[in-house]
Design an enzyme around this catalytic site. Structure first.
Site, PDB file in Angstrom:
ATOM      1  N   LYS A 148      40.864  31.747  45.242  1.00  0.00           N
ATOM      2  CA  LYS A 148      42.285  31.518  44.978  1.00  0.00           C
ATOM      3  C   LYS A 148      43.026  31.136  46.249  1.00  0.00           C
ATOM      4  O   LYS A 148      43.843  30.206  46.265  1.00  0.00           O
ATOM      5  CB  LYS A 148      42.888  32.775  44.346  1.00  0.00           C
ATOM      6  CG  LYS A 148      44.388  32.749  44.142  1.00  0.00           C
ATOM      7  CD  LYS A 148      45.141  33.511  45.224  1.00  0.00           C
ATOM      8  CE  LYS A 148      44.774  34.967  45.282  1.00  0.00           C
ATOM      9  NZ  LYS A 148      45.546  35.686  46.333  1.00  0.00           N
TER      10      LYS A 148
ATOM     11  N   LYS B 100      49.069  32.955  56.487  1.00  0.00           N
ATOM     12  CA  LYS B 100      47.933  33.696  55.934  1.00  0.00           C
ATOM     13  C   LYS B 100      46.875  32.735  55.394  1.00  0.00           C
ATOM     14  O   LYS B 100      45.672  32.973  55.532  1.00  0.00           O
ATOM     15  CB  LYS B 100      48.406  34.632  54.827  1.00  0.00           C
ATOM     16  CG  LYS B 100      47.285  35.361  54.073  1.00  0.00           C
ATOM     17  CD  LYS B 100      46.457  36.279  54.982  1.00  0.00           C
ATOM     18  CE  LYS B 100      45.263  36.878  54.251  1.00  0.00           C
ATOM     19  NZ  LYS B 100      45.648  37.840  53.208  1.00  0.00           N
TER      20      LYS B 100
ATOM     21  N   THR C  13      48.638  37.718  48.917  1.00  0.00           N
ATOM     22  CA  THR C  13      48.471  36.346  49.376  1.00  0.00           C
ATOM     23  C   THR C  13      48.766  35.446  48.187  1.00  0.00           C
ATOM     24  O   THR C  13      48.039  35.450  47.196  1.00  0.00           O
ATOM     25  CB  THR C  13      47.051  36.096  49.894  1.00  0.00           C
ATOM     26  OG1 THR C  13      46.772  37.019  50.949  1.00  0.00           O
ATOM     27  CG2 THR C  13      46.916  34.672  50.427  1.00  0.00           C
TER      28      THR C  13
END
Length: 357
Positions: A242, A174, A99
């Site tokens: 993150k 995502k 990701t």
């Protein structure tokens, strides 16, 4: 692709190791690389080849997978002088399962096309359990036709595949998923906190919610671990932090306000800075516990007093310095990175609000 196709896999951590194992079990000739060789040892014992570097793993491979932690790792692994794009052969497929940044995914794709290679972003969802079971959902930044040549390999570790047609769009999709993950986790954590502080049995409340419209996979699969005091990671808080930062950047580029995600980032940022970086995301429940409980779990609110330097969630070397409660004042400087920054007084304010729970 035939099973005699050479496959390289870079990054054999919590998610990467079981994914690579499925590829190996399907009969593909697999070469692996990980910064810590010990983490690749189970795959090597099962027949995978070891490479001393990511570039060496990619040499001669028809398909190259990466499962890394941070965008700066992805950039270094692909785009440097000795990176995967330079070291891979003509016609190779380079598939990033991390990701990461949508723009970085586009840069990698464009660089590969210039060099007669093929790349697309393919972040996954389903967690450690889905990786082990081979039932992950794949989120691909390419058309179905583009991915078709490597579909047999992708199917060795997935149950469902979604195509979003263009490089970088898999990453954006995502990030949408991660917004919901954080919202469901924090909603469940707050609900259980209200139940406990009101004298209700948390497990009974959890069962009740799971049978109603408030149910979610986070509620059903992760929060029972929190109730039992199990904070081992299937997915680390530092990585969700993150991902939320990346979502905030994407929203900022589109001039979109997403206040719930901003609030979620602030809470996971706090959790990281008090020592919860490497805990599982179910540890978000500890934000609403008393000091004795948080101390027993290994968290230290006093670390917020030291958290006066911005930390870039792209930079793994920086975040590792705040990954354990035993770490003292961080040294060095870190680069700034936009909407994820939280000044010291904001963190202290969050602590004061949480203490009123």
């Amino acid at each position: 692709m035939a099973t005699n196709t050479k496959v390289a896999f870079i990054g054999t951590g919590i998610m990467g190791e079981p994914i690579a194992e499925h590829i190996l079990d399907a009969g593909y000739d697999l070469t692996v690389y990980n910064r810590t060789e010990k983490k690749a040892e189970p795959l090597i014992q099962k027949g995978a080849h070891w490479a001393p570097s990511a570039g060496d793993a990619a040499k001669g491979a028809g398909v190259i997978f990466t499962m890394l932690g941070y965008p700066d790792e992805v950039e270094d692994t692909y785009l440097t002088k000795n990176g995967l794009i330079r070291r891979s052969k003509k016609g190779a497929y380079l598939i990033d399962l991390t990701t990461s940044s949508p723009q970085l995914a586009r840069d990698i794709h464009d660089s590969c096309e210039i060099d007669d290679k093929h790349a697309f972003d393919c972040p996954v969802t389903g967690g450690e359990g889905g990786a082990k079971a081979g039932t992950l959902t794949l989120i691909i930044g390419a058309t179905e036709d583009t991915a078709e040549p490597v579909l047999p390999i992708l199917k060795t570790f997935s149950k469902k595949i979604y195509y979003f047609d263009e490089a970088g769009r898999g990453q954006i999709a995502k990030l949408c998923n991660q917004i919901c993950v954080a919202a469901n986790l924090l909603g469940g954590a707050e609900a259980l906190a209200l139940a406990r502080w009101s004298g209700l049995d948390q497990r009974s409340v959890l069962d009740m919610i799971s049978d109603g419209m408030g149910s979610s996979r986070q509620l059903e699969q992760l929060l029972p671990k929190a109730i039992s005091g199990d904070y081992r990671p299937g997915f680390k808080n530092i990585h969700l932090r993150k991902d939320l930062a990346l979502a905030l950047r994407q929203a900022e580029e589109k001039h979109l306000e997403i206040p719930q995600t901003e609030a979620a980032f602030a809470l996971f940022d706090t959790l990281v800075h008090i020592g919860g970086a490497k805990m599982g995301t179910q540890a978000a429940s500890l934000l609403f516990e008393d000091d004795d409980t948080t101390k027993k779990a290994g968290l230290d609110w006093a670390l917020l007093e030291e958290a006066d330097d911005p930390i870039d969630p792209d930079d793994e070397r920086a975040v590792q310095q705040i990954s354990t409660p035993s770490s003292k004042k961080r040294s060095g400087t870190q680069k700034t990175a936009g909407p994820q920054q939280n000044p010291k007084h904001e963190r202290k304010g969050r602590r004061e609000r949480l203490e009123r729970q």
